[in-house]
Scaffold this active site. Structure first.
Site, short mmCIF file in Angstrom:
data_model
loop_
_atom_site.label_atom_id
_atom_site.label_comp_id
_atom_site.label_asym_id
_atom_site.label_seq_id
_atom_site.Cartn_x
_atom_site.Cartn_y
_atom_site.Cartn_z
N ASP A 231 22.36 -16.61 -8.43
CA ASP A 231 23.53 -17.40 -8.06
C ASP A 231 24.70 -17.15 -9.02
O ASP A 231 24.51 -17.07 -10.24
CB ASP A 231 23.13 -18.89 -8.13
CG ASP A 231 24.23 -19.82 -7.68
OD1 ASP A 231 24.61 -19.73 -6.51
OD2 ASP A 231 24.70 -20.64 -8.50
N GLU A 291 24.64 -12.69 -5.94
CA GLU A 291 25.78 -13.31 -5.29
C GLU A 291 27.02 -12.75 -5.98
O GLU A 291 27.51 -13.28 -6.98
CB GLU A 291 25.76 -14.85 -5.42
CG GLU A 291 26.81 -15.46 -4.50
CD GLU A 291 27.35 -16.82 -4.91
OE1 GLU A 291 28.13 -17.39 -4.14
OE2 GLU A 291 27.00 -17.31 -6.01
C1 GLC Z 1 27.00 -20.42 -5.48
C2 GLC Z 1 26.26 -21.13 -4.38
C3 GLC Z 1 27.03 -22.37 -4.02
C4 GLC Z 1 27.09 -23.25 -5.25
C5 GLC Z 1 27.68 -22.50 -6.44
C6 GLC Z 1 27.43 -23.23 -7.71
O1 GLC Z 1 28.25 -20.00 -5.09
O2 GLC Z 1 26.09 -20.27 -3.29
O3 GLC Z 1 26.45 -23.05 -2.94
O4 GLC Z 1 27.87 -24.37 -4.98
O5 GLC Z 1 27.07 -21.25 -6.61
O6 GLC Z 1 26.08 -23.17 -8.06
#
Ligand code: GLC
Length: 563
Positions: A231, A291
């Site tokens: 993440d 991500e």
């Molecule tokens: C990423 C996740 C999102 C979350 C953020 C903070 O972007 O996909 O849903 O709010 O991280 O953890």
């Protein structure tokens, strides 16, 4: 009628050249040399919303286990489950208070073990979400950290003095609105949070933090996990001298001055951390999905780390093409194909508006849903499907501020309604709560559940779900789609996006009509040494005759070239 290969002398020889080149090229690996994650189809599950086994209105692990046969039948090889660890649920699990346990609302460790075992039995791997950038403010590390400047975990987070009373250390803003610093009266210092204040950023420059995080991954690998989706990796490091970010004109939906996140995103040190995580992953033949919100291919390449970084940094550049433009898609696909690693295609997830709404024209949405499947499931690379895409789920945002669950939807209302709309319960059947739960679902079930649901679409051979199944079945067996190179053809066509997937001396033709009017394309098959294109998967009334492929509005034609 659109003329396909004709009109460009260079293209007349395209088919043969491409196939011969592919035959001789060392770049076309055999299936044996591929890693499991290169051939796998991944499926993202938002556990709160997938299936609720105990009818408390929130989905759970046993719910997921009960749907594994559905996933197997759909053609899924690996599931990525978004966080189900203990959490105050400020950011619905992305605020983790214990990395090595299960939040009781989702089940128990025994349920988790049962899920992994049941998935394994069906040949489905389980990938977890690892929130590496921050923890919850209720994590024991943070509770200790904030207790005293001398605490063992003080330096596990980013603490700084302010610039004066009530003044944060610099101008950095949180992506969810407001300053990225929060003052803590216990020690009269500020801590840094890129996301909500309840999500303090970890200090990845501290070797003890790194060690602890590596250990978390080992802990789960030993429990049968096949990898992680990491993440928010772009925000792992911050400039240590805390330089102010350059300010841009205008204000955000939260009323903050806009800024370029120059000193708190995409710092080069991220890649050492990725390499470290990868070393551990390699011990377990595991995959790391990132991500990775990259602005360009250079940034994406850095994540691949010459084969030592992330195997699957997600290509979100693709999600920026929000209109059905063949030229734009060609550009993005060419860019990712020129990148240094294996492409990863994503068209929807729990943070962005669903593809059904981003591309839908309000009239042909179901055809367009099939069209998008025809695109991201036939490209060279690994696709990640978001739950519900396969049945044409629609983004259904709250209509009243008081119903909003995602905190940023309240801060940003009405310009940003938050992310509830893309996280609604999975639509299993036509019953009241769409078969998701017998209790009141945590988010309302969209009205579209009556027309778009698994049970109904399973019975309809022309449904979006049936199309996904046919396509995924083909993807699993067709060597060209699995291993072939991507060869764009007919590149000046304004309406139809066409490409070949070429493996050894075989080719599959993918022809996608991105327009609302029927199209007929001359692919000059005979001149190129092919007798015909044998249909493999089509949508609408798409068909072929001789050199031609005819496509309905937003139609798909996928065919094997036959000599
Ligand atoms: C990423 C996740 C999102 C979350 C953020 C903070 O972007 O996909 O849903 O709010 O991280 O953890």
């Amino acid at each position: 009628m659109t003329r396909g290969l004709i009109g460009s002398v260079a293209l007349l020889l395209v088919f043969d050249c491409v196939i011969l080149t592919a035959q001789n090229s060392k770049k076309t690996p055999t299936s044996q040399s591929r890693q499991w994650w290169q051939h796998a189809v991944f499926y993202e599950i938002y556990p709160r919303s997938f299936a609720d086994s105990n009818n408390d209105g929130v989905g759970d692990l046993n719910g997921i286990t009960s749907k594994l046969d559905y996933l197997k039948d759909l053609g899924v090889d690996a599931i990525w489950i978004t966080p189900f660890f203990p959490s105050p649920q400020v950011d619905f699990g992305y605020d983790v208070s214990d990395y090595e346990a299960i939040d009781p609302m989702y089940g128990t460790m025994a349920d988790f073990n049962a899920l992994v075992a049941a998935a394994k039995k069906r040949g489905i791997r389980v990938v977890l979400d690892f929130v590496v950038n921050h923890t919850s403010d209720q994590h024991k590390w943070f509770l200790d950290s904030k207790s005293s400047p001398a605490s063992k975990h003080r330096d596990w987070y980013i603490w700084r003095d302010g610039k004066g009373p009530g003044k944060p250390p610099n101008n950095w803003t949180s992506t969810f609105g407001g300053s990225a610093w929060k003052f803590d009266p216990t020690t009269s210092q500020w801590y840094y949070h890129y996301f909500y204040p309840e999500q303090p950023d970890l200090n990845w420059r501290n070797p003890a933090v790194r060690q602890a995080m590596m250990d978390v991954t080992r802990w789960w690998y030993k429990r049968g996990v096949s990898g992680f989706r990491l993440d928010a990796v772009d925000t792992l490091f911050e400039d240590s001298s805390l330089k102010d970010n350059p300010v841009r004109p205008g204000k955000s939906v939260y009323g903050d001055f806009l800024q370029e996140h120059k000193y708190n995103t995409h710092l080069p040190e991220i890649h050492d951390a990725m390499r470290e995580l990868r070393k551990v992953a390699d011990e377990y033949n595991a995959v790391l999905i990132g991500e990775t919100w990259t602005d360009n291919i250079d940034q994406l390449n850095a994540y691949y780390g010459n084969g030592h970084g992330l195997q699957l940094p997600m290509d979100f550049l693709f999600t920026n093409v929000n209109k059905l433009s063949p030229a734009e898609f060609r550009k993005q696909i060419a860019a990712i194909n020129a990148a240094s690693g294996w492409p990863t295609f994503v068209i929807s997830n729990h943070d962005i508006v669903r593809s059904y709404d981003r591309y839908g024209d309000g009239q042909h949405n179901d055809q367009i849903a099939k069209l998008m499947a025809g695109l991201y499931l036939t490209l060279r690379g690994t696709p990640i499907l978001y739950y519900g895409e396969e049945i044409g789920m629609k983004t259904t945002p709250p209509t009243r501020k008081e119903d909003v669950k995602d905190p940023k939807g309240r801060t940003g209302w009405p310009n940003d309604k938050g992310r509830d709309g893309q996280r609604t319960p999975m639509q299993w059947d036509q019953s009241d709560n769409a078969g998701f739960s017998k209790g009141k679902p945590w988010l309302p079930v969209p009205a579209s559940a009556k027309t778009h649901n698994v049970a109904g679409e399973e019975k309809d051979s022309d449904s979006i779900l049936s199309f996904y199944k046919k396509l995924l079945k083909l993807r699993h067996t067709n060597k060209e789609l699995l291993d072939g190179s991507y060869v764009p053809i007919n590149q000046n066509d304004q309406n139809v996006l066409s490409y070949l997937r070429v493996h050894e001396d075989q080719a599959v033709l993918v022809s996608l009509n991105l327009s609302a009017s029927p199209q007929k394309v001359n692919y000059e098959l005979k001149k190129n040494g092919f007798a015909s294109a044998k249909p493999l998967v089509t949508s609408g009334k798409s068909s072929t005759s001789g050199d031609f492929v005819s496509l309905d509005a937003y139609g798909v034609f996928i065919g094997q070239l036959v000599r």
